[in-house]
Structures are given as C-alpha cells and as structure tokens.
Motif scaffolding. Structure first.
Motif, short mmCIF file in Angstrom:
data_model
loop_
_atom_site.label_atom_id
_atom_site.label_comp_id
_atom_site.label_asym_id
_atom_site.label_seq_id
_atom_site.Cartn_x
_atom_site.Cartn_y
_atom_site.Cartn_z
N PRO A 158 -10.88 1.72 -40.68
CA PRO A 158 -11.66 1.19 -39.76
C PRO A 158 -12.03 1.63 -38.20
N ALA A 159 -11.06 1.75 -37.86
CA ALA A 159 -11.63 2.75 -35.73
C ALA A 159 -12.57 3.58 -36.90
N LEU A 160 -12.11 4.33 -37.65
CA LEU A 160 -13.39 5.50 -37.49
C LEU A 160 -14.56 4.69 -37.60
N LYS A 161 -14.42 3.99 -38.63
CA LYS A 161 -15.90 3.47 -39.21
C LYS A 161 -16.87 2.95 -38.07
N LEU A 162 -15.95 2.24 -37.20
CA LEU A 162 -16.34 1.35 -36.18
C LEU A 162 -16.79 2.85 -35.42
N LEU A 163 -16.10 3.55 -34.46
CA LEU A 163 -16.94 4.69 -33.68
C LEU A 163 -18.19 5.21 -34.66
N ASP A 210 -22.17 8.63 -46.64
CA ASP A 210 -22.31 7.12 -46.05
C ASP A 210 -20.56 7.61 -45.51
N LEU A 211 -20.68 5.90 -44.47
CA LEU A 211 -19.54 6.35 -43.98
C LEU A 211 -18.28 6.45 -44.95
N ASP A 212 -18.83 4.95 -45.34
CA ASP A 212 -17.76 4.47 -46.93
C ASP A 212 -17.19 5.80 -47.64
N ARG A 213 -17.76 7.06 -47.71
CA ARG A 213 -17.55 7.82 -48.61
C ARG A 213 -17.36 9.05 -48.45
N GLN A 214 -17.19 9.22 -46.50
CA GLN A 214 -16.63 9.65 -46.14
C GLN A 214 -15.18 9.34 -45.73
N ILE A 215 -14.39 7.93 -45.56
CA ILE A 215 -13.57 7.33 -45.94
C ILE A 215 -12.67 7.71 -46.45
N HIS A 252 -25.70 9.32 -36.41
CA HIS A 252 -25.77 10.25 -37.47
C HIS A 252 -24.32 10.75 -38.61
N PRO A 253 -25.00 10.81 -39.63
CA PRO A 253 -23.55 11.09 -40.98
C PRO A 253 -22.89 12.62 -40.85
N GLN A 254 -23.51 13.05 -40.10
CA GLN A 254 -22.72 13.80 -40.17
C GLN A 254 -23.47 14.79 -39.01
N TYR A 255 -22.46 16.07 -37.83
CA TYR A 255 -22.95 17.11 -37.15
C TYR A 255 -22.65 18.47 -37.17
N TYR A 256 -23.13 19.41 -36.25
CA TYR A 256 -23.60 20.77 -36.28
C TYR A 256 -22.25 21.13 -35.67
N VAL A 257 -21.11 22.28 -36.01
CA VAL A 257 -20.21 22.40 -34.92
C VAL A 257 -19.59 23.35 -35.00
N LEU A 258 -19.47 24.13 -34.19
CA LEU A 258 -19.09 26.10 -34.24
C LEU A 258 -17.73 26.04 -34.88
N GLN A 259 -17.72 26.61 -35.25
CA GLN A 259 -16.30 27.34 -36.28
C GLN A 259 -16.39 28.68 -36.32
N THR A 260 -15.13 29.16 -36.03
CA THR A 260 -14.74 31.08 -36.37
C THR A 260 -14.41 30.60 -37.76
N LEU A 261 -13.59 31.87 -38.47
CA LEU A 261 -13.70 32.39 -39.69
C LEU A 261 -12.63 32.00 -39.68
N ASP A 262 -11.69 31.85 -39.38
CA ASP A 262 -10.39 31.29 -39.68
C ASP A 262 -10.46 29.76 -39.10
N PRO A 268 -19.27 15.53 -41.39
CA PRO A 268 -18.77 14.45 -41.43
C PRO A 268 -18.41 13.98 -40.38
N VAL A 269 -19.24 13.08 -40.01
CA VAL A 269 -19.06 12.69 -38.54
C VAL A 269 -17.46 11.74 -39.14
N THR A 270 -16.93 11.24 -39.83
CA THR A 270 -15.29 10.28 -39.29
C THR A 270 -14.34 11.74 -39.42
N HIS A 271 -15.47 12.65 -40.37
CA HIS A 271 -14.10 13.67 -40.27
C HIS A 271 -13.63 14.45 -38.80
N ILE A 272 -15.04 14.57 -38.06
CA ILE A 272 -14.88 14.69 -36.34
C ILE A 272 -14.30 14.25 -36.04
N LEU A 273 -13.75 12.72 -35.84
CA LEU A 273 -13.12 11.62 -34.85
C LEU A 273 -11.75 11.59 -35.82
#
Length: 162
Positions: free
Chosen positions: A29-34, A2-7, A40-50, A98-103
């Motif tokens: 609160p801004a991150l949680k608002l957005l 959940d968002l609180d745990r992500q924060i 979704h609570p998480q999204y997939y992003v592309l990441q390099t090995l570094d 996690p979505v808050t981490h992306i933001l």
C-alpha cells in the motif's frame, strides 16, 4: 501495466522464505500510494550492462565530503536521450521500469539518496524529488503495522541486565 499488476509482480518475485512475501504485501500500500501520486506507470532509467542503475553524484562545493547520489527517472525514452550523452556509452542503456519497482529498489539501495521523476515529456527542468529517507519512513510505518515490535513491560526486565 497498472499498479496492482506491478505489485503482484513484486510479490511473486520475492524470495519464498516465508517472511519476505508477507513483508512485500505489508509495504505494497505504501508503494502504491506513492506511485499513484506520480503520473506514469513506468519510467526510463539508465542501467549498466551488469544491471546497476546509473546514479548522478553531486558534491557540495563548500563541504566536499558531503555527496548526494540521485537516480533520474524519465517519462519518455526521448527525454533520456535529450538529457544525457551517456547513451553513447556502449555499456549503458535506457530501460523502462515499472514505477513501483523503482520505489521498491530505492528502499533497498543504500547508494541512492533520492530519485527525481521527470513527469512532463519534454520538460527536463522540473521534476518531483522523492528522498529515500522519506520513502523508508513510510515503508517502515507499514511494516510496523504488520509486524509490531512488542514493548517490554517493566516487570519483564531481568534485574541483572547489566
């Protein structure tokens, strides 16, 4: 998660320098608002090995010096594999974030102009675009509430300031 745990994880992971955790609590609160406006609570992003996120660069054909760097965030792993052949590159992988981490990362990343969140699994023609500039403005307003900048009064300005 959940968002609180992500924060909580963001705050716990902040450098313990006396100011950063306090700043993280101020912008939470801004991150949680957005994040609550996304599906979704998480999204997939592309990441390099570094551990660098893969951005897509668009160039304005009429003004080639004008470019935009976009982060794509997919709601499912299947969508990311459908969308791109980049996963065939052994140096790139799809990771759940996690979505808050992306933001939060968007605030810190000066190389990204916006993120597009694909909300509906299987629908890659529509997404929600969040501009970094808008996110930074919102975060800045929360920081100013926590850390107000004192306005100088006319009587406090030294006469020989020049």
């Amino acid at each position: 998660m959940d968002l609180d745990r992500q924060i909580e994880l963001l705050i716990d992971g902040a450098p313990n320098d006396g100011r950063t955790p306090q700043a993280m609590r101020a912008i939470a609160p801004a991150l949680k608002l957005l994040a609550s406006q996304l599906q979704h609570p998480q999204y997939y992003v592309l990441q390099t090995l570094d551990e660098a996120w893969v951005l897509t660069t668009f160039t304005n054909s009429e003004q080639p010096q004008e470019t935009k760097h976009i982060l794509y965030a997919f709601s499912t792993l299947q969508d990311i594999t459908t969308y791109t052949s980049t996963l065939k590159d052994p140096d790139v992988m799809a990771i759940p974030v996690p979505v808050t981490h992306i933001l939060f990362q968007m605030v810190a990343m000066d190389t990204v102009d916006s993120a597009i969140f694909f909300e509906t699994p299987g629908n890659l023609s529509e997404g929600i675009q969040l501009r970094r500039e808008d996110l930074q403005s919102l975060v800045q307003s929360y920081l100013e509430q926590e850390f107000p900048i004192p306005k100088p009064s006319p009587g406090n300005i030294p006469p020989n300031i020049a």
